[in-house]
Write a protein that holds these residues in place. Structure first.
Motif, mmCIF file in Angstrom:
data_model
loop_
_atom_site.group_PDB
_atom_site.id
_atom_site.type_symbol
_atom_site.label_atom_id
_atom_site.label_comp_id
_atom_site.label_asym_id
_atom_site.label_seq_id
_atom_site.Cartn_x
_atom_site.Cartn_y
_atom_site.Cartn_z
ATOM 1 N N LYS A 72 -31.400 -1.248 -39.736
ATOM 2 C CA LYS A 72 -32.229 -2.465 -39.663
ATOM 3 C C LYS A 72 -33.641 -2.114 -39.208
ATOM 4 O O LYS A 72 -34.626 -2.613 -39.741
ATOM 5 C CB LYS A 72 -31.631 -3.437 -38.639
ATOM 6 C CG LYS A 72 -30.491 -4.250 -39.158
ATOM 7 C CD LYS A 72 -30.967 -5.629 -39.596
ATOM 8 C CE LYS A 72 -29.819 -6.377 -40.250
ATOM 9 N NZ LYS A 72 -30.282 -7.492 -41.042
ATOM 10 N N PHE A 73 -33.733 -1.280 -38.176
ATOM 11 C CA PHE A 73 -35.039 -0.989 -37.585
ATOM 12 C C PHE A 73 -35.924 -0.179 -38.526
ATOM 13 O O PHE A 73 -37.115 -0.453 -38.666
ATOM 14 C CB PHE A 73 -34.866 -0.228 -36.256
ATOM 15 C CG PHE A 73 -36.166 0.154 -35.611
ATOM 16 C CD1 PHE A 73 -36.949 -0.809 -34.985
ATOM 17 C CD2 PHE A 73 -36.627 1.469 -35.644
ATOM 18 C CE1 PHE A 73 -38.166 -0.473 -34.404
ATOM 19 C CE2 PHE A 73 -37.844 1.809 -35.074
ATOM 20 C CZ PHE A 73 -38.617 0.838 -34.445
ATOM 21 N N GLY B 11 -22.230 -0.072 -34.802
ATOM 22 C CA GLY B 11 -23.331 -0.998 -34.504
ATOM 23 C C GLY B 11 -24.644 -0.254 -34.385
ATOM 24 O O GLY B 11 -25.697 -0.747 -34.822
ATOM 25 N N ALA B 12 -24.589 0.955 -33.802
ATOM 26 C CA ALA B 12 -25.807 1.755 -33.641
ATOM 27 C C ALA B 12 -26.367 2.141 -35.009
ATOM 28 O O ALA B 12 -27.590 2.133 -35.222
ATOM 29 C CB ALA B 12 -25.508 3.005 -32.815
ATOM 30 N N VAL B 13 -25.481 2.456 -35.936
ATOM 31 C CA VAL B 13 -25.928 2.815 -37.290
ATOM 32 C C VAL B 13 -26.559 1.585 -37.963
ATOM 33 O O VAL B 13 -27.635 1.677 -38.575
ATOM 34 C CB VAL B 13 -24.743 3.380 -38.128
ATOM 35 C CG1 VAL B 13 -25.105 3.470 -39.604
ATOM 36 C CG2 VAL B 13 -24.340 4.751 -37.580
ATOM 37 N N ASN C 190 -34.927 -4.974 -30.704
ATOM 38 C CA ASN C 190 -35.421 -6.231 -31.270
ATOM 39 C C ASN C 190 -35.259 -6.324 -32.788
ATOM 40 O O ASN C 190 -35.525 -7.378 -33.382
ATOM 41 C CB ASN C 190 -36.885 -6.449 -30.880
ATOM 42 C CG ASN C 190 -37.013 -6.739 -29.390
ATOM 43 O OD1 ASN C 190 -36.026 -7.096 -28.745
ATOM 44 N ND2 ASN C 190 -38.199 -6.563 -28.825
ATOM 45 N N ALA C 191 -34.816 -5.225 -33.416
ATOM 46 C CA ALA C 191 -34.562 -5.278 -34.867
ATOM 47 C C ALA C 191 -33.332 -6.126 -35.175
ATOM 48 O O ALA C 191 -33.170 -6.615 -36.291
ATOM 49 C CB ALA C 191 -34.386 -3.870 -35.432
ATOM 50 N N PHE C 192 -32.426 -6.279 -34.188
ATOM 51 C CA PHE C 192 -31.284 -7.185 -34.376
ATOM 52 C C PHE C 192 -31.729 -8.624 -34.119
ATOM 53 O O PHE C 192 -32.214 -8.945 -33.027
ATOM 54 C CB PHE C 192 -30.156 -6.847 -33.387
ATOM 55 C CG PHE C 192 -29.121 -5.877 -33.910
ATOM 56 C CD1 PHE C 192 -28.992 -5.593 -35.268
ATOM 57 C CD2 PHE C 192 -28.234 -5.263 -33.026
ATOM 58 C CE1 PHE C 192 -28.026 -4.709 -35.737
ATOM 59 C CE2 PHE C 192 -27.260 -4.379 -33.481
ATOM 60 C CZ PHE C 192 -27.156 -4.101 -34.836
ATOM 61 N N LYS C 193 -31.558 -9.459 -35.119
ATOM 62 C CA LYS C 193 -31.899 -10.875 -34.977
ATOM 63 C C LYS C 193 -30.598 -11.681 -34.896
ATOM 64 O O LYS C 193 -29.536 -11.187 -35.297
ATOM 65 C CB LYS C 193 -32.707 -11.345 -36.210
ATOM 66 C CG LYS C 193 -33.971 -10.549 -36.439
ATOM 67 C CD LYS C 193 -35.093 -10.988 -35.480
ATOM 68 C CE LYS C 193 -36.371 -10.222 -35.721
ATOM 69 N NZ LYS C 193 -36.713 -9.262 -34.664
ATOM 70 N N PRO C 194 -30.647 -12.918 -34.409
ATOM 71 C CA PRO C 194 -29.426 -13.731 -34.327
ATOM 72 C C PRO C 194 -28.674 -13.723 -35.658
ATOM 73 O O PRO C 194 -29.269 -13.936 -36.708
ATOM 74 C CB PRO C 194 -29.955 -15.122 -33.975
ATOM 75 C CG PRO C 194 -31.222 -14.847 -33.218
ATOM 76 C CD PRO C 194 -31.824 -13.621 -33.864
ATOM 77 N N GLY C 195 -27.383 -13.413 -35.568
ATOM 78 C CA GLY C 195 -26.539 -13.383 -36.768
ATOM 79 C C GLY C 195 -26.391 -11.995 -37.376
ATOM 80 O O GLY C 195 -25.515 -11.763 -38.200
#
Ligand code: PLP
Length: 388
Positions: free
Chosen positions: A118-119, A111-113, A265-270
């Motif tokens: 994403k970021f 998940g961290a990767v 905040n780079a993770f968005k819903p979904g």
């Protein structure tokens, strides 16, 4: 069932992935465990740095029992109070602002990767030779040890390995597509390898200068293991992302990705998800376990007990020509021999002490942080009998 019956049944029904000791454990209390025949052992391994608060800690037991009566699981599409309380507690004790909960170390490293990619919008992750980050295909690819990669075919791309301890090698490996550097502050499975002075700070600076993220894998080192709540504190580092698992749940499987606000905040819903991660039972176990670490000053105990144990090991070193080095922080200590150490582990188990051998030649000590001086003395006296 007795030990032999359990071993026989295991042969028939369980895939043979683990090299197990011939011990069938039944129960534990503090730093002690008992097998099904009632033989007592001092646990200097803590289920690989998991039982930091000791076995059957009353607060963890109570929290799990009470939560189990109320609500064991509900989907992450609902809110629970216990999850947000745990998240707040983890942000208070770390240098991070937000959490994503999952179930295991490998899973949070994955998940961290994803989060780093994403970021940054970039792909490559620089990891270290001799590192260990887990057993999923992507984390096997991230891991810097060949033995975990044999015979499993194509691995995900995007991992670049450089020697641990060499910050210049990291500098040279950075390209326009580098997203992050992922590193264990102290290599655990690799043999309790401590970083050279200044190394992690140099990595932090290099990441800053090149606009890439620093991911600290604190899965083995977290929650007081090294004499600080997180090993990053020893080296005065504030990583963008920290991964946690093992000791978080006091024995219950729960893990987390901790991140700084902007990165999180780079993770968005979904973008990321899990069925079980952060379920009420896991969060209750973790909250109780982290509170016990704080209230019972187990971080300080790890520091003190670690110094005491290290002193005893250094005395053994003086009397033994086969020991090359004693190293580590807090209660994460390794004794490197000039020969394989599995026989020492087997003999220690016969005499009632559970130890572990990693990287073939390193005897690894990871006892519960509240191990007593008497239990340390007894373990050392058994070890010195074996080495005599
Ligand atoms: N990262 C480190 C530093 C570890 O020590 C481990 C496990 O030993 C992992 C990741 C993988 O954790 P898990 O076995 O929970 O997937």
């Amino acid at each position: 069932m007795n030990t032999q019956e359990i071993i026989d049944l295991e042969k028939d029904y369980i895939m043979h992935t683990f090299g197990r000791l011939p011990i069938a454990l039944d129960k534990g209390k503090g730093a002690l465990v008992w097998d099904v025949e009632g033989k007592e052992y001092i646990d200097c391994f803590s289920g690989i740095a998991v039982n930091n608060v000791g076995h059957a800690h009353p607060k963890v037991v109570e929290a799990i029992s009470k939560q189990a009566e109320k609500l064991i699981h509900c989907s992450n599409i609902y809110y629970t109070e216990i999850q947000v309380e745990l998240a707040r507690l983890l942000c208070e004790i770390s240098s991070h602002d937000k959490v994503f909960f999952a179930n295991s170390g490998a899973e949070v490293n994955e998940g961290a990767v994803k989060l780093a990619r994403k970021f940054t919008g970039k792909n490559d992750i620089i990891t270290m030779e001799n590192s260990f980050h887990g057993r999923t295909l992507s984390m096997v690819a991230a891991t810097g040890q060949h033995k975990y990669k044999e015979g499993i075919g194509t691995l995900p791309r995007g991992y670049v390995h450089v020697p641990y301890g060499d910050s210049e090698a990291v500098n040279e490996a950075i390209t326009s597509d580098t997203a992050a550097v992922m590193v264990e502050p102290i290599q655990g499975e690799g043999g309790i390898v401590v970083p050279p002075e200044g190394y992690l700070k140099e990595l932090e600076n290099i990441c800053e200068e090149n606009d890439i993220l620093l991911i600290m894998d604190e899965i083995q080192t977290g929650f007081g293991r090294t004499g600080k709540m997180f090993a990053s504190e020893i080296f005065n580092i504030k990583p963008h992302i920290t991964t946690i698992a093992k000791a978080l749940g006091g024995g219950y499987p729960i893990a987390g990705i901790l991140a700084q606000e902007e990165v999180a905040n780079a993770f968005k819903p979904g973008d990321h998800g899990t069925t079980f991660g952060g379920n009420p039972l896991g969060c209750a176990a973790a909250k109780a376990s982290v509170e016990a670490i704080i209230e019972e000053k187990l971080v300080e105990k790890s520091q003190k007990n670690g110094e005491y144990l290290k002193g005893k090991l250094e005395a053994l070193n003086e009397a033994n020509d086969n020991i090359i080095q004693i190293r580590g922080y807090g209660l994460m200590l390794g004794v490197e021999f000039n020969h394989e150490c599995i026989k020492i582990v087997n003999k220690a188990a016969e005499k009632g002490v559970l130890l572990n051998c990693t990287a073939n030649t390193v005897l690894r000590f990871l006892p519960p942080l509240n191990i007593t001086k008497e239990q340390i003395d007894k373990s050392i006296s058994i070890l010195s009998e074996i080495l005599a």
